[in-house]
Design an enzyme around this catalytic site. Structure first.
Site, PDB file in Angstrom:
ATOM      1  N   LYS A 186      -2.195  -1.432  -3.679  1.00  0.00           N
ATOM      2  CA  LYS A 186      -3.030  -0.406  -3.784  1.00  0.00           C
ATOM      3  C   LYS A 186      -2.075   1.039  -3.892  1.00  0.00           C
ATOM      4  O   LYS A 186      -1.286   0.779  -3.161  1.00  0.00           O
ATOM      5  CB  LYS A 186      -3.742  -0.431  -2.635  1.00  0.00           C
ATOM      6  CG  LYS A 186      -4.768   0.728  -2.435  1.00  0.00           C
ATOM      7  CD  LYS A 186      -5.372   0.776  -0.802  1.00  0.00           C
ATOM      8  CE  LYS A 186      -6.303   1.881  -0.822  1.00  0.00           C
ATOM      9  NZ  LYS A 186      -7.003   2.281   0.625  1.00  0.00           N
ATOM     10  N   LYS A 209       0.952  -1.193   0.052  1.00  0.00           N
ATOM     11  CA  LYS A 209       0.018   0.156  -0.040  1.00  0.00           C
ATOM     12  C   LYS A 209       0.943   1.292  -0.038  1.00  0.00           C
ATOM     13  O   LYS A 209       1.619   1.253   1.035  1.00  0.00           O
ATOM     14  CB  LYS A 209      -0.837   0.013   1.339  1.00  0.00           C
ATOM     15  CG  LYS A 209      -2.016   1.170   1.433  1.00  0.00           C
ATOM     16  CD  LYS A 209      -2.838   1.136   2.404  1.00  0.00           C
ATOM     17  CE  LYS A 209      -3.487   2.549   2.607  1.00  0.00           C
ATOM     18  NZ  LYS A 209      -4.630   2.372   3.856  1.00  0.00           N
TER      19      LYS A 209
HETATM   20 ZN   LIG Z   1      -5.794   4.043   8.008  1.00  0.00          ZN
END
Ligand SMILES: [Zn+2]
Length: 328
Positions: free
Chosen positions: A250, A197
């Protein structure tokens, strides 16, 4: 006339039937996950200005939404909550009657077979908007945040959540959550970790949607640096070693190279999150008539699948299904 000797690639593109026969990558509703925002105290729906076509839902709107999603054959729903109150620790995230816990119970009644995926992070529930608890100097305390994240995860499982998806990016959270789930009898509840992420500008519209903008600072101290592909891969391997059953990349579109590398290196299912900024850019251009919305959506989702995603988490899920007549 003399025949030239060259490959005729166009032979297989000539008709829709031929193109369909040789198509390598498919998107189906079952590959898609639709994120929803559930707001405590809200009645009905509240449009999210920065994400045209998306609404925050009150608890009274959740069941109808779940039935619509299930009717389209969409693979799952990813839940985010906007609680009634916030504090330093984010304690409403593990309340038995918390907004997401209640939403899960309602979804399970309305559409029992729809897979519910609970996002686990404290930032929507903390008064300061960071993903963990803070030290006196304002930095995020990794190790003190782990039991709180585990508590939130277990509370979601108590409510009937099918998949636990930690997005906080604290080190050791997958192991802590796994241990807590197992100790509570949830050995069969899988973990989908937000493993790669990145600290991305493309989360902007989400923060309006979820009310989770940090009160000070940013998340670059715990989310991955967009320039680092190898380090992101290292983090994916760490999460799998800690017990992640599935891993996520992501955002999706600026990180398709990472997605491909993850797909090539691991054997667990891989998800990619087509995030709010990617959604809003496409919708804004379509609103201005600059691109064909439905074709751009299909090309976007196809590219994410082609790069290696088994699961595509996308705000376009319902639009894509609608354009193809699913659930009519
Ligand atoms: Zn968060």
């Amino acid at each position: 006339m003399e025949t030239l000797d060259f490959r005729r690639h166009r032979r297989l593109r000539r008709t829709a039937g031929l193109r369909s026969l040789v198509r390598e990558t498919e998107v189906t509703p079952g590959h898609l996950v639709y994120p929803i925002f559930v707001e405590a105290g809200l009645s009905g729906r509240q449009p999210i200005e920065a994400m045209p076509g998306q609404d925050r839902l009150g608890l009274d709107a959740v069941e109808e939404e779940a039935r619509g999603i299930a009717r389209q054959g969409i693979g799952g729903v990813l839940l985010f909550g906007l609680p009634a109150s916030k504090d330093e620790e984010g304690s409403t995230s593990w309340a038995a009657d918390g907004v997401v816990q209640e939403a899960i119970r309602r979804i399970k009644r309305a559409a029992p077979d729809l897979v519910t995926i609970g996002d686990v992070c404290l930032c929507e529930y903390t008064s300061h908007g960071h993903c963990g608890v803070l030290r006196p100097d304002g930095s995020v305390d990794n190790d003190s945040s782990l039991p709180l994240l585990a508590r939130m995860a277990t509370s979601l499982a108590d409510a009937g959540c099918d998949v636990i998806a930690p997005s906080d990016m604290m080190d050791g959270r997958v192991a802590a959550i796994r241990a807590s789930l197992d100790a509570s009898g949830y050995q069969d509840t899988p973990i989908l970790s937000y493993a790669a992420k990145f600290a991305s500008a493309f989360y902007g519209p989400f923060r309006e949607a979820a009310g989770s903008t940090p009160a000070f600072g940013d998340r670059r101290g715990y989310q991955a640096d967009p320039a680092n592909g190898r380090i992101a891969l290292d983090e994916v391997h760490t999460d799998i070693a800690e017990g992640a059953d599935m891993v996520m990349v992501k955002p999706a579109l600026p990180y398709l190279d990472i997605l491909r590398s993850v797909r090539d290196q691991v054997d667990v299912p891989v998800a990619a999150y087509n995030v709010s900024g990617e959604y809003s850019m496409l919708m804004a251009a379509a609103e201005r008539g600059w691109i064909d919305r439905d074709r751009a959506i299909d090309e976007t989702l196809t590219s994410i699948r082609r790069a290696g995603a088994d699961i595509v988490i996308t705000y376009h899920a319902r639009q894509w299904c609608e354009a193809r007549g699913y659930g009519r």
